[in-house]
Design a protein around this motif. Sequence first.
Motif, PDB file in Angstrom:
ATOM      1  N   PHE A  28      -4.272  -3.469 -13.113  1.00  0.00           N
ATOM      2  CA  PHE A  28      -2.862  -3.263 -13.467  1.00  0.00           C
ATOM      3  C   PHE A  28      -2.002  -4.432 -12.982  1.00  0.00           C
ATOM      4  CE2 PHE A  28      -3.832   1.532 -13.193  1.00  0.00           C
ATOM      5  CZ  PHE A  28      -4.079   1.614 -14.545  1.00  0.00           C
ATOM      6  N   LEU A  29      -2.262  -4.892 -11.765  1.00  0.00           N
ATOM      7  CA  LEU A  29      -1.520  -6.033 -11.234  1.00  0.00           C
ATOM      8  C   LEU A  29      -1.709  -7.256 -12.128  1.00  0.00           C
ATOM      9  CD1 LEU A  29      -2.275  -5.680  -7.413  1.00  0.00           C
ATOM     10  CD2 LEU A  29      -0.048  -5.376  -8.505  1.00  0.00           C
ATOM     11  N   GLY A  30      -2.940  -7.458 -12.569  1.00  0.00           N
ATOM     12  CA  GLY A  30      -3.225  -8.593 -13.425  1.00  0.00           C
ATOM     13  C   GLY A  30      -2.481  -8.543 -14.747  1.00  0.00           C
ATOM     14  N   ARG A  31      -2.093  -7.344 -15.151  1.00  0.00           N
ATOM     15  CA  ARG A  31      -1.343  -7.185 -16.393  1.00  0.00           C
ATOM     16  C   ARG A  31       0.163  -7.145 -16.141  1.00  0.00           C
ATOM     17  NH1 ARG A  31      -4.584  -8.254 -20.879  1.00  0.00           N
ATOM     18  NH2 ARG A  31      -6.672  -8.218 -19.959  1.00  0.00           N
ATOM     19  N   GLY A  32       0.564  -7.534 -14.936  1.00  0.00           N
ATOM     20  CA  GLY A  32       1.983  -7.652 -14.631  1.00  0.00           C
ATOM     21  C   GLY A  32       2.673  -6.345 -14.299  1.00  0.00           C
ATOM     22  N   ILE A  33       1.917  -5.330 -13.915  1.00  0.00           N
ATOM     23  CA  ILE A  33       2.475  -4.009 -13.625  1.00  0.00           C
ATOM     24  C   ILE A  33       2.523  -3.790 -12.120  1.00  0.00           C
ATOM     25  CG2 ILE A  33       2.161  -1.519 -13.938  1.00  0.00           C
ATOM     26  CD1 ILE A  33       0.620  -2.201 -16.521  1.00  0.00           C
ATOM     27  N   GLU A  34       3.644  -3.276 -11.632  1.00  0.00           N
ATOM     28  CA  GLU A  34       3.770  -2.935 -10.212  1.00  0.00           C
ATOM     29  C   GLU A  34       2.872  -1.733  -9.914  1.00  0.00           C
ATOM     30  OE1 GLU A  34       7.090  -1.265  -6.998  1.00  0.00           O
ATOM     31  OE2 GLU A  34       7.647  -1.634  -9.099  1.00  0.00           O
ATOM     32  N   VAL A  35       2.241  -1.743  -8.748  1.00  0.00           N
ATOM     33  CA  VAL A  35       1.321  -0.672  -8.361  1.00  0.00           C
ATOM     34  C   VAL A  35       1.745  -0.058  -7.036  1.00  0.00           C
ATOM     35  CG1 VAL A  35      -1.042  -0.139  -7.616  1.00  0.00           C
ATOM     36  CG2 VAL A  35      -0.657  -1.622  -9.609  1.00  0.00           C
ATOM     37  N   VAL A  36       1.750   1.266  -7.000  1.00  0.00           N
ATOM     38  CA  VAL A  36       1.871   2.003  -5.742  1.00  0.00           C
ATOM     39  C   VAL A  36       0.564   2.766  -5.584  1.00  0.00           C
ATOM     40  CG1 VAL A  36       3.134   3.699  -4.387  1.00  0.00           C
ATOM     41  CG2 VAL A  36       4.365   2.223  -5.989  1.00  0.00           C
ATOM     42  N   ALA A  37      -0.179   2.450  -4.544  1.00  0.00           N
ATOM     43  CA  ALA A  37      -1.496   3.038  -4.355  1.00  0.00           C
ATOM     44  C   ALA A  37      -1.471   4.078  -3.250  1.00  0.00           C
ATOM     45  CB  ALA A  37      -2.519   1.954  -4.022  1.00  0.00           C
ATOM     46  N   ASN A  38      -2.279   5.106  -3.439  1.00  0.00           N
ATOM     47  CA  ASN A  38      -2.340   6.194  -2.464  1.00  0.00           C
ATOM     48  C   ASN A  38      -3.786   6.605  -2.219  1.00  0.00           C
ATOM     49  OD1 ASN A  38      -2.861   9.409  -2.875  1.00  0.00           O
ATOM     50  ND2 ASN A  38      -1.476   8.996  -1.167  1.00  0.00           N
ATOM     51  N   ASP A  39      -4.058   6.936  -0.967  1.00  0.00           N
ATOM     52  CA  ASP A  39      -5.352   7.495  -0.607  1.00  0.00           C
ATOM     53  C   ASP A  39      -5.214   8.115   0.780  1.00  0.00           C
ATOM     54  OD1 ASP A  39      -8.436   7.058  -1.724  1.00  0.00           O
ATOM     55  OD2 ASP A  39      -8.332   7.430   0.439  1.00  0.00           O
ATOM     56  N   PRO A  40      -5.883   9.253   1.022  1.00  0.00           N
ATOM     57  CA  PRO A  40      -5.786   9.872   2.344  1.00  0.00           C
ATOM     58  C   PRO A  40      -6.513   9.099   3.438  1.00  0.00           C
ATOM     59  CG  PRO A  40      -7.340  11.082   0.973  1.00  0.00           C
ATOM     60  CD  PRO A  40      -6.658  10.084   0.087  1.00  0.00           C
ATOM     61  N   VAL A  41      -7.390   8.180   3.040  1.00  0.00           N
ATOM     62  CA  VAL A  41      -8.152   7.395   4.013  1.00  0.00           C
ATOM     63  C   VAL A  41      -7.379   6.112   4.334  1.00  0.00           C
ATOM     64  CG1 VAL A  41     -10.324   6.207   4.483  1.00  0.00           C
ATOM     65  CG2 VAL A  41     -10.312   8.309   3.111  1.00  0.00           C
TER      66      VAL A  41
END
Length: 314
Positions: A28-41
Amino acid sequence: MPRTVDSPVRRVAVIGAGTIGASWAAYFLGRGIEVVANDPVPAARDLIARTIETVWPILQQTGAKPDADPANWRFEPDPVKAVEGADFVQESGPERYEVKQSLFKRMDAVLPPEVVIASSSSGLLVSRLSDGLRHPGRCVIGHPFNPPHLIPLVEVVGGTTASEEAVAAAMGFYRAIGKHPILIRKEVPGHIANRLQAALWREATRLVADGVASVADVDAAISEGPGLRWALMGPHATFHLGGGEGGIRHFFEHIGPAIEAWWADMGPLEITREVRDKVIAGVEEESAGRSVTELARRRDALLVRLLAARNLKE
């Protein structure tokens, strides 16, 4: 009402940042999209950072936008906060109904109804994942093929619950970012590609278990044979060419009976401890001491070259 096909997706929430989620985030980043990532770890943050650093040169070779920013992401441990302001959600949590259903309910409770929630599930049914939600119509399966940052395929499933608008929006989004989405019109466990893989692997395992050939030779029977053709076209198109001038019609008439006899000879297979140990030993011998990481790097490097070759204009 889910967003329309033409609505721009500027921010994606990646919920579940293991191997698949981290690969999605990088893509997604490579396609110019902002990313908010989540994981419990907590360690997932480092996994994402390492994945982005590792695959960014590959993404630059395979269609990343020139102005794409690999730092345009942040980590949010709370999934509810992670989806705030998201235009699209790509969920890649553990492959268990109870885990995904809990995530879906929490996200569905706070997201505007027009935001599509797509699950990377490799085989679960979307109608069960969306059961009991306020807006079940916005939920679809958006199953990538591993690794998502390289393989174009995304299987989109709406099942009996997703709206036509949500399915169309998901198909449009994936297509717009360079993926090759396919629409699965009826939900079945495992979708399409994994069922095809499973059918092939069942027979590959049987051939090893029955002592017909070694693991290495069974693998070579695919990688040095039909696998090369399958990189160019699927089984139906392949057999259409196999029928010569008469195409698939001739193939059915002249080769069909033989294949039916092979199918009948295959039958079910039980993966006993003995069968499992035999396959494991064969894979370890075939790997010749090379780590999974090393093998994956070699696979990815070859995939880049293969994709480049397929994209050459005739």
